[in-house]
Motif scaffolding. Structure first.
Motif, PDB file in Angstrom:
ATOM      1  N   ALA A  37       1.158  -1.288   0.046  1.00 57.15           N
ATOM      2  CA  ALA A  37      -0.156   0.220   0.024  1.00 57.15           C
ATOM      3  C   ALA A  37       1.025   1.238  -0.069  1.00 57.15           C
ATOM      4  O   ALA A  37       1.823   1.287   0.941  1.00 57.15           O
ATOM      5  CB  ALA A  37      -0.768  -0.096   1.423  1.00 57.15           C
ATOM      6  N   SER A  60       3.945   0.705   2.517  1.00 58.73           N
ATOM      7  CA  SER A  60       4.244  -0.343   3.564  1.00 58.73           C
ATOM      8  C   SER A  60       4.050  -1.564   2.974  1.00 58.73           C
ATOM      9  O   SER A  60       3.053  -1.783   2.028  1.00 58.73           O
ATOM     10  CB  SER A  60       2.935  -0.301   4.627  1.00 58.73           C
ATOM     11  N   GLY A  73      -3.588  -7.062   5.212  1.00 58.27           N
ATOM     12  CA  GLY A  73      -2.829  -6.139   6.015  1.00 58.27           C
ATOM     13  C   GLY A  73      -2.734  -4.612   5.106  1.00 58.27           C
ATOM     14  O   GLY A  73      -2.712  -3.608   5.553  1.00 58.27           O
ATOM     15  N   ALA A  74      -2.536  -5.000   3.713  1.00 55.00           N
ATOM     16  CA  ALA A  74      -2.367  -4.059   2.773  1.00 55.00           C
ATOM     17  C   ALA A  74      -3.708  -3.266   2.653  1.00 55.00           C
ATOM     18  O   ALA A  74      -3.683  -2.080   2.353  1.00 55.00           O
ATOM     19  CB  ALA A  74      -1.784  -4.462   1.547  1.00 55.00           C
ATOM     20  N   ASP A  76      -5.979  -2.669   4.838  1.00 57.47           N
ATOM     21  CA  ASP A  76      -6.231  -1.752   5.679  1.00 57.47           C
ATOM     22  C   ASP A  76      -5.100  -0.488   5.829  1.00 57.47           C
ATOM     23  O   ASP A  76      -5.557   0.616   5.994  1.00 57.47           O
ATOM     24  CB  ASP A  76      -5.862  -2.241   7.175  1.00 57.47           C
ATOM     25  N   ARG A  77      -3.982  -0.871   5.424  1.00 56.27           N
ATOM     26  CA  ARG A  77      -3.029   0.373   5.350  1.00 56.27           C
ATOM     27  C   ARG A  77      -3.185   1.244   4.239  1.00 56.27           C
ATOM     28  O   ARG A  77      -3.206   2.463   4.431  1.00 56.27           O
ATOM     29  CB  ARG A  77      -1.626  -0.371   5.065  1.00 56.27           C
ATOM     30  N   TYR A  78      -3.950   0.763   3.138  1.00 54.37           N
ATOM     31  CA  TYR A  78      -4.279   1.447   2.178  1.00 54.37           C
ATOM     32  C   TYR A  78      -5.319   2.715   2.554  1.00 54.37           C
ATOM     33  O   TYR A  78      -5.387   3.719   2.031  1.00 54.37           O
ATOM     34  CB  TYR A  78      -5.095   0.704   0.873  1.00 54.37           C
ATOM     35  N   GLU A  80      -5.614   3.726   5.647  1.00 56.96           N
ATOM     36  CA  GLU A  80      -4.914   4.629   6.365  1.00 56.96           C
ATOM     37  C   GLU A  80      -4.076   5.709   5.540  1.00 56.96           C
ATOM     38  O   GLU A  80      -4.053   6.947   6.043  1.00 56.96           O
ATOM     39  CB  GLU A  80      -4.097   3.939   7.132  1.00 56.96           C
ATOM     40  N   LEU A  81      -3.405   5.259   4.700  1.00 59.21           N
ATOM     41  CA  LEU A  81      -2.928   6.202   3.672  1.00 59.21           C
ATOM     42  C   LEU A  81      -3.614   7.098   3.098  1.00 59.21           C
ATOM     43  O   LEU A  81      -3.267   8.352   2.798  1.00 59.21           O
ATOM     44  CB  LEU A  81      -1.988   5.499   2.708  1.00 59.21           C
TER      45      LEU A  81
END
Length: 203
Positions: A37, A60, A73-74, A76-78, A80-81
């Protein structure tokens, strides 16, 4: 066809104007079992957010676990970014999950049968079990909906750490769906999932 940047296949990306003549964006991409992400470079309208060499600002990487865990996980991080890049909206996570499910379902397969996709809670302790089912759909559409049930509808009530040892794990479930070429049924945690023909039992 999904774009490829520096060896990474872009699953979904968002790039928007956040102020006059100023663009920001994020992306979600995969390379085999690895996921990333990333935050694209800021720029002016028309810029892609990637350099000529396919580099991005920062991101990340998720590669230490199973492909399914790396992917989630990616994802979720996407989101967040996206908040940091000021491109997040109320529907952002849902829309990006839909794009991910479309990617996982693969291309149209007119040679394969129409199927319905469904799920239900199979824990006998539930008096009013949750669930959902579609009408018979083209095969890739049915797979899309089954991935939607796995990733969106039931992600929280079938997490591996809650149901460890009960059935197969999430990675195994995702692999079964990705490799499916016809009707199927499996248990994940306390849920039952299926792809079925119209005349088959689905509950």
């Amino acid at each position: 066809m999904n774009a490829v940047v520096n060896g990474w296949t872009i699953v979904t990306q968002t790039r928007q104007q956040v102020s006059p003549n100023h663009m920001q964006g994020v992306f979600l991409a995969t390379c085999g079992d690895r996921w990333v992400a990333g935050r694209q470079y800021d720029g002016k309208e028309g810029s892609t957010g990637f350099t000529e060499d396919g580099e991005w600002w920062y991101g990340s990487h998720f590669s230490a676990k199973s492909a399914a865990e790396n992917m989630l996980g990616a994802l979720d991080r996407y989101s967040e970014l996206a908040m940091k890049a000021d491109v997040w909206t109320r529907m952002f996570t849902q829309d990006s999950t839909q794009s991910l499910c479309r990617f996982l379902a693969g291309p149209e397969r007119p040679d394969l049968p129409k199927l319905s996709a469904g799920w239900r809670e199979s824990d006998p302790g539930h008096r009013n079990p949750g669930g959902g089912v579609t009408e018979p759909l083209p095969f890739h559409e049915a797979k899309y909906h089954l991935f939607w049930f796995l990733i969106w509808s039931t992600r929280l009530n079938a997490m591996d750490h809650l149901t460890e040892g009960v059935t197969i794990d999430r990675h195994q479930a995702h692999t079964l769906v990705r490799e499916a070429t016809g009707p199927m049924r499996f248990e994940l945690g306390y849920n039952t999932y299926w792809l079925a023909k119209a005349d088959e039992e689905t509950c």
